[in-house]
Design a protein around this motif. Structure first.
Motif, PDB file in Angstrom:
ATOM      1  N   PHE A  59       0.867  -1.301  -0.009  1.00  0.00           N
ATOM      2  CA  PHE A  59      -0.251  -0.082  -0.108  1.00  0.00           C
ATOM      3  C   PHE A  59       0.805   1.182  -0.068  1.00  0.00           C
ATOM      4  O   PHE A  59       2.028   1.184   0.627  1.00  0.00           O
ATOM      5  CB  PHE A  59      -0.899   0.006   1.261  1.00  0.00           C
ATOM      6  N   LEU A  60       0.340   2.310  -0.405  1.00  0.00           N
ATOM      7  CA  LEU A  60       1.336   3.440  -0.686  1.00  0.00           C
ATOM      8  C   LEU A  60       0.656   4.687   0.002  1.00  0.00           C
ATOM      9  O   LEU A  60      -0.638   4.893   0.080  1.00  0.00           O
ATOM     10  CB  LEU A  60       1.256   3.938  -2.324  1.00  0.00           C
ATOM     11  N   LEU A  61       1.562   5.345   0.850  1.00  0.00           N
ATOM     12  CA  LEU A  61       1.286   6.451   1.690  1.00  0.00           C
ATOM     13  C   LEU A  61       1.954   7.889   1.076  1.00  0.00           C
ATOM     14  O   LEU A  61       3.088   7.696   0.821  1.00  0.00           O
ATOM     15  CB  LEU A  61       1.618   6.430   2.936  1.00  0.00           C
ATOM     16  N   VAL A  62       1.283   8.875   0.923  1.00  0.00           N
ATOM     17  CA  VAL A  62       1.859   9.988   0.180  1.00  0.00           C
ATOM     18  C   VAL A  62       1.512  11.189   1.148  1.00  0.00           C
ATOM     19  O   VAL A  62       0.154  11.423   1.290  1.00  0.00           O
ATOM     20  CB  VAL A  62       1.380  10.353  -1.497  1.00  0.00           C
ATOM     21  N   ASP A  63       2.754  11.748   1.631  1.00  0.00           N
ATOM     22  CA  ASP A  63       2.315  13.104   2.563  1.00  0.00           C
ATOM     23  C   ASP A  63       3.634  13.552   2.467  1.00  0.00           C
ATOM     24  O   ASP A  63       4.839  13.097   2.426  1.00  0.00           O
ATOM     25  CB  ASP A  63       1.846  12.461   3.831  1.00  0.00           C
ATOM     26  N   ASP A  64       3.520  14.988   2.403  1.00  0.00           N
ATOM     27  CA  ASP A  64       4.949  15.719   2.345  1.00  0.00           C
ATOM     28  C   ASP A  64       5.664  15.822   3.922  1.00  0.00           C
ATOM     29  O   ASP A  64       6.552  16.101   3.879  1.00  0.00           O
ATOM     30  CB  ASP A  64       4.797  17.081   1.633  1.00  0.00           C
ATOM     31  N   LEU A  65       4.920  15.346   4.804  1.00  0.00           N
ATOM     32  CA  LEU A  65       5.233  15.254   6.191  1.00  0.00           C
ATOM     33  C   LEU A  65       5.704  14.160   6.680  1.00  0.00           C
ATOM     34  O   LEU A  65       4.851  13.092   6.744  1.00  0.00           O
ATOM     35  CB  LEU A  65       4.331  16.061   7.262  1.00  0.00           C
ATOM     36  N   GLU A  66       6.962  13.839   6.696  1.00  0.00           N
ATOM     37  CA  GLU A  66       7.710  12.592   7.385  1.00  0.00           C
ATOM     38  C   GLU A  66       6.752  11.872   8.335  1.00  0.00           C
ATOM     39  O   GLU A  66       6.428  10.967   8.663  1.00  0.00           O
ATOM     40  CB  GLU A  66       9.020  12.684   7.574  1.00  0.00           C
TER      41      GLU A  66
END
Ligand code: ADP
Length: 379
Positions: free
Chosen positions: A10-17
């Motif tokens: 599954f893929l998580l996309v977020d600019d904040l680590e």
């Protein structure tokens, strides 16, 4: 091939680590692999190489935002059908901005995220993905079965054609013989015709017996009548049975049989049939005037029986196949020899029923072949 056992991505996309880590901790479990991207570009790169069951996209990201990324995904063949959960900070109004619902499942979850709700939404998609994989695996399995059935069906049709051909020759010869007998009064000629007809009947009977044996073995119904027998007497029966075929082709037969006592627990008729079958093949697949050798020796509690000829030999690509049912070396234009391709399959099964083994030891094109049967001595 699709494997049901492979982990699900599954893929998580977020600019904040820290958001990525928090979401990962929330969703991670055995059998799942988390792919993390800090931007839309990174996500698209990952999607080029990974098969993904679910993408969780943060809507508000600098540069390419979550909706833009989703639109790119809907435009790419590989990623078009990936279910997407958007993580939004704002109101439900924002949801209307996304167009692309028709291609794949879309859902929304609002920040602050409620762990249970996200987990159950995600689980639905993971389960769907797993079911999809199972269906693909079953489809592959069914395709393999269908293929095997098609091959078996083709073999059966080939076999029926060969069988028809094999039966036609003796039947026609018998018909012709009867016709001649009606017209000939000369007793000497009649005797000769009868002898020929007798050979054809024997040939037919042999074919039918072989066919019945194969099906008896297949159904586990072939019973051996085992007794204590001397190897030498079994080989004597085999030579007697094959001598006419050997003589008819003007071959010479040499025997190199041990005189050591060699007792077997075996069905003498069946074992003689095995050796005679090998001798007949040697006679059949050797040009006239050939040399056939029948050898037998005792080695470490076993007897090794060798049937060697200096005939046409067996091509490399057929060596591993000749013991299979219906296997025959064919000439490109027509059938090179008579036969149904069941003799060696039957021989192998009979030898194995005796606890032994058979192998093609040597074979060279136009040099000849050597078959070896190994049988355990009576303890
Ligand atoms: P059939 O002789 O009825 O065709 P077999 O099962 O006895 O069937 O033999 C299978 C195939 O193996 C034959 O068609 C032939 O091509 C090949 N073969 C068997 N024995 C020999 C031999 N001694 N020399 C050359 N080829 C052989």
């Amino acid at each position: 091939m699709t494997s049901e056992k492979e982990p699900i991505n599954f893929l998580l996309v977020d600019d904040l680590e820290e958001n990525l880590l928090a979401l990962e901790a929330l969703l991670q479990r055995d059998g799942l692999v988390c792919l993390k991207a800090r931007s839309g570009d990174e996500a698209l790169e990952l999607l080029l190489v990974h098969d993904v069951a679910l993408a969780l996209l943060d809507v508000q990201m600098p540069g390419m935002d979550g909706f833009q990324l989703a639109e790119f995904m809907r435009g790419a063949a590989r990623a078009r059908h990936i279910p997407i959960i958007f993580v939004t900070a704002g109101s439900a109004d924002a949801q209307r901005r996304f167009r692309g619902y028709e291609a794949g499942a879309v859902d929304f979850i609002q920040k602050p995220i409620e762990a249970d709700i996200l987990r159950s939404k995600a689980d639905v998609f993971f389960d769907l993905h797993q079911q999809h994989r199972q269906i693909l695996a079953q489809r592959d399995e069914l395709a393999a079965y269908a293929n095997a059935l098609r091959t078996a069906d083709r073999h059966k049709n080939d076999f029926l054609a060969v069988l028809g051909h094999e039966l036609r020759n003796p039947v026609m010869a018998l018909g012709a013989g009867l016709h001649l007998l009606k017209r000939r009064e000369d007793p000497k000629q009649a005797l000769e015709i009868r002898a020929q007809m007798d050979r054809q009947v024997q040939h037919l009977a042999r074919l039918v017996e072989d066919l019945l044996d194969i099906s008896r073995i297949d159904q586990g119904k072939l019973a051996l009548r085992k007794e204590k027998v001397a190897l030498q007497s079994v080989l004597g029966f085999a030579v007697e049975a094959s001598q006419p075929q050997i003589d008819a082709n003007q071959h010479s037969l040499k025997t190199e049989i041990t005189s050591e006592p060699a007792w077997l627990d075996a069905d003498p008729t069946r074992l003689a049939q095995v050796v005679s079958n090998l001798l007949n093949n040697a006679a059949k697949y050797t040009p006239e005037g050939g040399e056939i050798t029948l050898g037998a020796r005792v080695v470490d509690g076993f007897v090794e029986v060798d049937v060697t000829d200096n005939g046409i030999g067996i091509p490399d690509d057929m060596r591993s196949k000749i013991f299979e049912l219906f296997a025959q070396v064919r000439s490109p234009s027509k059938r090179a020899h008579e036969g149904l391709g069941i003799g060696l399959a039957l021989v192998k099964q009979l030898v194995e029923l005796h606890g032994g083994s058979i192998a093609l030891k040597d074979s060279g094109l136009n040099i000849g072949s050597r078959f070896q049967v190994r049988l355990p001595l009576l303890a």
